[in-house]
Design an enzyme around this catalytic site. Sequence first.
Site: not given
Length: 207
Positions: A25, A37, A71-72, A99, A169
């Site tokens: 993504h 990520d 996606e997030e 991912d 993140h």
Amino acid sequence: MQSYNVIGEIKGTMYPNEIIIVGGHLDSWDLGDGSHDDGAGCVQSMDVLRLIKTSGYKPKRTIRVVLFMNEENGLRGGNKYAEVAKNKKENHIFALESDAGGFTPRGFSFDCSDVNFDKIQGWKKLFEPYLIHLFEKGGSGADIGPLKNSDMVLAGLRPDSQRYFDHHHAANDTFEHVNKRELELGAATMASLVYLFDKYGIVPEKR
């Protein structure tokens, strides 16, 4: 603001209507730049096509790279891709997602029928010399999940997870924390599995 999935493919030479996809993504949390990520997954997915072309192999089935958006925050890219695929009556047989960071690959998890998993287990010995033979049933990836049906096989690349949550993140999910060699190993591992599915296909559900 409107955004888009990014898609590229190599058309299959024998069964072009049977589609294999690899993807990651494009979006990320804004603390860092999303290098693990999921920049790593996007680069690896694109590199699968490069490796296939460089090898001179002509895939029998269509190999498609999908870089999913959003996606997030809502999975809109994955859901829209599955919606369009269903409307176009596309036949996806295998989907692979990266991912979980660009770390050393260890194997794959598979979401599929028992008969297909038995077939996949027969390939495990090909991966053992490279210590990438963790083959287990389980999840695959969020973006490819909406494509799921009873026939197709879904899979997720499973890298070594020891360092993933040092960056996940977080503000240090940045380019300098991605190891080039580990990233390349993951892409080669993905390309190997894609090759096997292209060569041997899947076992459809009996009806």
